[in-house]
Design a protein around this motif. Structure first.
Motif, PDB file in Angstrom:
ATOM      1  N   ARG A  55       0.836  -1.210   0.000  1.00  0.00           N
ATOM      2  CA  ARG A  55       0.000   0.000   0.000  1.00  0.00           C
ATOM      3  C   ARG A  55       0.871   1.260   0.000  1.00  0.00           C
ATOM      4  N   LEU A  56       1.951   1.220   0.803  1.00  0.00           N
ATOM      5  CA  LEU A  56       2.875   2.364   0.859  1.00  0.00           C
ATOM      6  C   LEU A  56       3.761   2.395  -0.394  1.00  0.00           C
ATOM      7  N   ASN A  57       4.092   1.205  -0.892  1.00  0.00           N
ATOM      8  CA  ASN A  57       4.870   1.140  -2.147  1.00  0.00           C
ATOM      9  C   ASN A  57       4.187   1.943  -3.253  1.00  0.00           C
ATOM     10  N   TRP A  58       2.857   1.767  -3.385  1.00  0.00           N
ATOM     11  CA  TRP A  58       2.123   2.476  -4.435  1.00  0.00           C
ATOM     12  C   TRP A  58       2.226   3.999  -4.246  1.00  0.00           C
ATOM     13  N   LYS A  59       2.151   4.439  -2.998  1.00  0.00           N
ATOM     14  CA  LYS A  59       2.247   5.883  -2.731  1.00  0.00           C
ATOM     15  C   LYS A  59       3.633   6.406  -3.095  1.00  0.00           C
ATOM     16  N   VAL A  60       4.653   5.615  -2.723  1.00  0.00           N
ATOM     17  CA  VAL A  60       6.031   6.000  -3.061  1.00  0.00           C
ATOM     18  C   VAL A  60       6.182   6.042  -4.582  1.00  0.00           C
ATOM     19  N   PHE A  61       5.654   5.015  -5.262  1.00  0.00           N
ATOM     20  CA  PHE A  61       5.770   4.937  -6.721  1.00  0.00           C
ATOM     21  C   PHE A  61       5.050   6.109  -7.388  1.00  0.00           C
ATOM     22  N   ASP A  62       3.840   6.417  -6.912  1.00  0.00           N
ATOM     23  CA  ASP A  62       3.086   7.539  -7.496  1.00  0.00           C
ATOM     24  C   ASP A  62       3.844   8.857  -7.330  1.00  0.00           C
ATOM     25  N   ARG A  63       4.471   9.047  -6.165  1.00  0.00           N
ATOM     26  CA  ARG A  63       5.253  10.256  -5.935  1.00  0.00           C
ATOM     27  C   ARG A  63       6.457  10.290  -6.880  1.00  0.00           C
ATOM     28  N   PHE A  64       7.095   9.138  -7.067  1.00  0.00           N
ATOM     29  CA  PHE A  64       8.228   9.037  -7.985  1.00  0.00           C
ATOM     30  C   PHE A  64       7.806   9.427  -9.409  1.00  0.00           C
ATOM     31  N   VAL A  65       6.655   8.919  -9.874  1.00  0.00           N
ATOM     32  CA  VAL A  65       6.182   9.234 -11.231  1.00  0.00           C
ATOM     33  C   VAL A  65       5.893  10.725 -11.349  1.00  0.00           C
ATOM     34  N   GLU A  66       5.274  11.271 -10.312  1.00  0.00           N
ATOM     35  CA  GLU A  66       4.906  12.694 -10.302  1.00  0.00           C
ATOM     36  C   GLU A  66       6.156  13.584 -10.355  1.00  0.00           C
ATOM     37  N   GLN A  67       7.213  13.182  -9.639  1.00  0.00           N
ATOM     38  CA  GLN A  67       8.409  14.025  -9.523  1.00  0.00           C
ATOM     39  C   GLN A  67       9.392  13.850 -10.678  1.00  0.00           C
ATOM     40  N   ASN A  68       9.189  12.779 -11.509  1.00  0.00           N
ATOM     41  CA  ASN A  68      10.216  12.472 -12.529  1.00  0.00           C
ATOM     42  C   ASN A  68       9.620  12.305 -13.922  1.00  0.00           C
ATOM     43  N   GLN A  69       8.655  13.148 -14.256  1.00  0.00           N
ATOM     44  CA  GLN A  69       7.996  13.018 -15.551  1.00  0.00           C
ATOM     45  C   GLN A  69       8.960  13.161 -16.737  1.00  0.00           C
ATOM     46  N   GLN A  70       9.909  14.062 -16.634  1.00  0.00           N
ATOM     47  CA  GLN A  70      10.846  14.242 -17.756  1.00  0.00           C
ATOM     48  C   GLN A  70      11.682  12.980 -17.963  1.00  0.00           C
ATOM     49  N   ALA A  71      12.204  12.435 -16.859  1.00  0.00           N
ATOM     50  CA  ALA A  71      13.034  11.223 -16.951  1.00  0.00           C
ATOM     51  C   ALA A  71      12.232  10.032 -17.474  1.00  0.00           C
ATOM     52  N   LEU A  72      10.912  10.083 -17.276  1.00  0.00           N
ATOM     53  CA  LEU A  72      10.043   8.991 -17.727  1.00  0.00           C
ATOM     54  C   LEU A  72       9.443   9.258 -19.103  1.00  0.00           C
ATOM     55  N   GLY A  73       9.929  10.266 -19.787  1.00  0.00           N
ATOM     56  CA  GLY A  73       9.451  10.558 -21.137  1.00  0.00           C
ATOM     57  C   GLY A  73       7.989  10.976 -21.148  1.00  0.00           C
ATOM     58  N   TYR A  74       7.549  11.610 -20.038  1.00  0.00           N
ATOM     59  CA  TYR A  74       6.171  12.120 -19.892  1.00  0.00           C
ATOM     60  C   TYR A  74       5.123  10.998 -20.060  1.00  0.00           C
ATOM     61  N   THR A  75       5.512   9.791 -19.612  1.00  0.00           N
ATOM     62  CA  THR A  75       4.520   8.697 -19.551  1.00  0.00           C
ATOM     63  C   THR A  75       4.216   8.432 -18.086  1.00  0.00           C
ATOM     64  N   LYS A  76       3.140   7.688 -17.868  1.00  0.00           N
ATOM     65  CA  LYS A  76       2.792   7.274 -16.508  1.00  0.00           C
ATOM     66  C   LYS A  76       2.757   5.745 -16.457  1.00  0.00           C
ATOM     67  N   PRO A  77       3.878   5.114 -16.110  1.00  0.00           N
ATOM     68  CA  PRO A  77       3.896   3.652 -16.035  1.00  0.00           C
ATOM     69  C   PRO A  77       2.966   3.149 -14.930  1.00  0.00           C
ATOM     70  N   VAL A  78       2.649   1.860 -14.973  1.00  0.00           N
ATOM     71  CA  VAL A  78       1.826   1.249 -13.920  1.00  0.00           C
ATOM     72  C   VAL A  78       2.684   0.261 -13.138  1.00  0.00           C
ATOM     73  N   PHE A  79       2.220  -0.069 -11.914  1.00  0.00           N
ATOM     74  CA  PHE A  79       3.040  -0.802 -10.949  1.00  0.00           C
ATOM     75  C   PHE A  79       2.141  -1.779 -10.203  1.00  0.00           C
ATOM     76  N   ASP A  80       2.670  -2.981  -9.898  1.00  0.00           N
ATOM     77  CA  ASP A  80       1.846  -3.981  -9.199  1.00  0.00           C
ATOM     78  C   ASP A  80       1.985  -3.940  -7.681  1.00  0.00           C
ATOM     79  N   GLY A  81       2.709  -2.934  -7.152  1.00  0.00           N
ATOM     80  CA  GLY A  81       2.843  -2.792  -5.702  1.00  0.00           C
ATOM     81  C   GLY A  81       3.982  -3.608  -5.130  1.00  0.00           C
ATOM     82  N   LYS A  82       4.607  -4.449  -5.966  1.00  0.00           N
ATOM     83  CA  LYS A  82       5.690  -5.306  -5.471  1.00  0.00           C
ATOM     84  C   LYS A  82       6.961  -5.103  -6.291  1.00  0.00           C
ATOM     85  N   LYS A  83       6.961  -5.629  -7.544  1.00  0.00           N
ATOM     86  CA  LYS A  83       8.207  -5.697  -8.298  1.00  0.00           C
ATOM     87  C   LYS A  83       8.072  -5.229  -9.742  1.00  0.00           C
TER      88      LYS A  83
END
Length: 834
Positions: A55-83
């Motif tokens: 549950r916390l992993n998802w929050k950390v991941f969402d914050r990472f996506v929000e803070q690093n849009q340029q590095a991610l090529g302005y995409t929003k990847p999805v995550f399974d909460g684990k790996k």
């Protein structure tokens, strides 16, 4: 010389879809994926440090996506909460990158100066992309299910669930919302949720299976209120006097690891996890202050926060080493799932909560679509996915109802059930057993159940059994009283002796009258009767004994008759030619596991095997095996036992084996099939080197989320469900393997769940109609009742046998060795488990 184990490289392909029965259309809870991206999906491994819950992993991941849009090529990847992380395209950093993420604490107090938590995220590209073309070939039946296809389906599951998982508590493919809840007992509440899963289908398209789900959560709010409810709504006045030793232990077990917030400082609340309870109350729990002086918790809170304790005699919660909080200054945080086993009352309330008729269930599923909001989901849009908001309509058929036969002397010896149900009126069992040596063992005293009441019940039971075709020469069995707190084994032995002495013959049956539905007493009766003494037992409740009704006695009679070797009913041999034309054995197999968290008790494997040309009598084989292991370890010897019994009963070895296997998930198909087909072959070869009957191996699943909803009201039973015999073998089934859904039973309450049959191996040349019709017809000869059941009886019996096996085991002492009783030889060939 033994034959080498053979390799099964492919499961059975579907023959032509069935045509037997009346054609209809039904709705199902599948929603079509109308559009998908065709380019490859990029797959990455994610490592988040420090390690935290998903549950916390998802929050950390969402914050990472929000803070690093340029590095991610302005995409929003999805995550399974684990790996696993999936992106619609290759990310700019190519192979690997590391990022630092700061996450402020949820509900952090305004006055707190605690710095944000720091996390490190490492993203690494996996060896290969997910090639969607392979999935499209599989859907069109032009390619097999590859690892790449499995990953593509998994990626779709993550794409549809990512956004919802960041908002709500999630358990595997289900998420839960506090919008619809119902209190359970003991401080718990049921939350309604929604299950969603991407499924490949025969239509050559992916669909999303959406269903209702429910699970138990702790009630949020004041911890002292939760404690009151755990202790069966103990009043606050009672809590003020503290907890007994047993209450203390009960509360501590249930609240350990619960997340709480303190509430004694306005605007400055902190989160904690409960490690346990202090052995002493707050007024006597001491700790060391900064200056080295000692003080009790009660005085400390009075002096420091001017908060006087209302419950000074309650223990404190331990939240860290030497950090104690009074229970009344703690609030339970919302959304914490209860992971332990529910008690009987909680299960009953949970069932009431989840039981909805088909119309209500369909409407609630549609409401779930509003919460899921696929159309407004930016993650789906990125991956080029569109999902229909309309339930899929599929082709179905209603198979013809079989004719059930009773003894020729019955006034009504042929019966065609209506809506899957009939009764025993004017019917006699096909083969009535003789009951001469028996006794009644009563676990109540004379005041609660007088002698004349028991005698009246025995009279009604005997009359009903005689009317139903059993032969009972001894109409007045001895009645023995037992002390509820006494030695159950001695009581049963006493009843056994009385039965034998009264009839001057080997005892056949002990009828036990129980005061309530206490599982412990029932379990001990079955253990002693079946593994110590070697006598069949029939338990009845004291309520029906006091006011005996013919219907109740008739149901008891059905169980008694098969326990004594009789046969209740059968289906005309012309309707089950596969069984009646040549010697054929049906085998049902199941493995049951101990409850979650119990790693000491074994799992139990059971087989039930038919012993006649009518598939109406069954014998059992049981083994204890490695805990939580799904493959049946000693299957070869278990099958050999049943084949021997079949030979001794029928005088011939079976030419054909139809093996129905319960409890396997799709991911286990290959492993189980490979191991268990070779074990069945080994069993045959052990009997005779040249003996090789033809084998069909069918998996039967009930733990799935497929439901059917009638379109035409005229095509429903009394509960509003589809009629018994509704079969679906196209549209939502596997793209090309041999599977079908069969709703064989009449609904009682809620929405009926069809059984899913999947043929993994077939040497008997079944076509769709022959296997569907046979499986459906068998559902009408389940010995315990006069109604069609929801899955084939061999599997049903195997399930009953594993449950019974659990009762045969016992712990020699608390935490001691677990012994497993073996069913006595004289019972193994009759349906003692009925």
């Amino acid at each position: 010389m033994e034959e080498p184990a053979f390799q099964i490289t492919q499961l059975v392909r579907r023959p032509v879809i069935g045509s037997e029965g009346r054609k209809i259309r039904v709705r199902t809870n599948y929603f079509e994926v109308t559009r998908m991206q065709e380019t490859n999906i990029s797959h990455y491994d994610v490592t988040i440090t420090p390690v935290v819950p998903p549950r916390l992993n998802w929050k950390v991941f969402d914050r990472f996506v929000e803070q690093n849009q340029q590095a991610l090529g302005y995409t929003k990847p999805v995550f399974d909460g684990k790996k696993n992380m999936f992106s619609p395209k290759l990310l700019p950093f190519r192979q690997a990158a590391t990022f630092d993420v700061e996450l402020e604490e949820d509900n952090a107090p305004v006055t707190s100066r605690r710095p944000p938590r720091r996390f490190n995220i490492r993203i690494r590209k996996t060896d290969r992309d997910i090639i969607l073309e392979e999935l499209f070939l599989f859907l069109e039946a032009k390619g097999r299910m590859t690892n790449n296809c499995e990953m593509a389906i998994m990626a779709m599951d993550v794409i549809i669930s990512h956004k919802i998982s960041t908002k709500y508590p999630t358990v595997r493919r289900s998420f839960y919302t506090p919008k619809i809840t119902q209190p359970l007992t003991g401080g718990l509440e049921a939350w309604q949720g929604y299950y969603q899963s991407a499924r490949p289908t025969m239509r050559g398209i992916m669909m999303i299976n959406i269903d209702l789900s429910a699970t138990a959560f702790y009630e949020s709010g004041a911890l002292v209120q939760l404690v009151s409810k755990i202790l069966e709504n103990r009043s606050y006045n009672q809590l003020r006097s503290g907890l007994s030793e047993s209450d203390h232990e009960k509360v501590e077990v249930i609240i350990r690891n619960l997340k709480i917030m303190d509430n004694h400082r306005a605007g400055n609340r902190r989160r904690f996890k409960i490690e346990g309870l202090t052995p002493t109350p707050a007024s006597h729990t001491m700790f060391v202050m900064g200056d080295g002086s000692q003080i009790d918790v009660k005085t400390y809170f009075q002096n420091t926060y001017n908060r006087r304790l209302e419950f000074p005699l309650l223990p404190c919660v331990v939240v860290r080493r030497n950090v104690y909080l009074p229970i009344e200054f703690c609030d339970v945080i919302q959304g914490q799932r209860y992971m332990r086993k529910l008690d009987e009352d909680q299960i009953s309330k949970m069932m009431d909560f989840t039981r909805q008729n088909p119309t209500v269930r369909a409407n609630k599923i549609r409401e779930g679509l509003e919460i899921l909001n696929y159309r407004g989901n930016e993650y789906l849009q990125q991956f080029g996915m569109s999902i229909s908001n309309d339930m899929t309509t599929v082709d179905a058929r209603i198979l013809p109802t079989p004719v059930i036969q009773y003894h020729p002397s019955s006034r009504e010896h042929h019966v065609t059930p209506k809506d899957g149900v009939w009764n025993l009126r004017d019917k006699k069992v096909a083969t009535g057993a003789t009951l001469g040596s028996w006794s009644i063992l009563v676990f109540l005293n004379d005041v609660r159940l007088p002698e004349n009441v028991i005698t009246a019940f025995v009279r009604e039971l005997v009359n009903t059994c005689q009317d139903t075709g059993m032969n009972i020469p001894n109409r007045r069995p001895p009645i023995v009283r037992a002390n509820l707190q006494g030695n159950t084994e001695e009581s049963l032995k006493q009843a056994w002796l009385k039965a034998g002495n009264a009839a001057k013959a080997q005892p056949q049956l002990i009828i036990c009258v129980l005061p309530n539905k206490g599982p412990k007493l029932y379990g001990e009766i079955k253990r002693v009767g079946e593994t110590v003494i070697g006598v069949a037992t029939q338990c009845v409740q004291s309520g029906p004994v006091k006011t005996p009704k013919k219907q109740y006695c008739a149901n008891v009679c059905l169980k008694m008759n098969v326990k004594l070797g009789g046969m209740n009913s059968f289906i005309s041999p012309s309707l089950i030619p596969f069984i009646s034309d040549r010697p054929t054995i049906l085998i049902g197999a199941d493995v049951s596991h101990p409850p979650p968290g119990d790693n000491r008790k074994p799992s139990f494997a059971a087989l039930s095997g038919s012993m006649d040309a009518k598939a109406s009598r069954y014998a059992a084989s049981i083994r204890a095996q490695t805990s939580r292991y799904e493959i049946i370890e000693d299957l070869a010897n278990m099958v050999k036992e049943l084949l021997k019994t079949f030979y001794q009963t029928c005088g011939r070895k079976p030419d054909r084996i139809l093996f129905y296997r319960d409890g396997i998930s799709e991911g286990q198909f290959g492993t189980v099939l490979q191991n268990e087909i070779n074990a069945i072959r080994a069993a045959c070869q052990a009997l005779e080197h040249t003996y090789r009957p033809t084998i069909t191996f069918v998996v039967v699943q009930k733990r799935h989320h497929t439901r059917f909803f009638p379109i035409d009201r005229r095509e429903t039973d009394r509960s509003g469900n589809c009629l018994p015999g509704t079969v679906v073998d196209s549209d939502i089934t596997h793209p090309f393997e041999f599977d079908f859904y069969l709703q064989s039973h009449a609904g009682l309450l809620g929405t009926s769940r069809p059984a899913h049959y999947h043929v993994l191996y077939d040497e008997n040349g079944f076509n769709s109609d022959s296997l569907q019709t046979l499986s459906y017809n068998l559902c009408y000869i389940y010995v315990r009742c006069t109604r069609a059941v929801s899955l084939v009886p061999p599997v049903y019996y195997a399930h009953l046998i594993t449950n019974r096996a659990r009762l045969h085991s016992r712990e020699e002492s608390e935490g001691g060795e677990i012994t497993f009783g073996v069913v006595k030889q004289e019972l193994q060939r009759v349906m003692y488990f009925a």
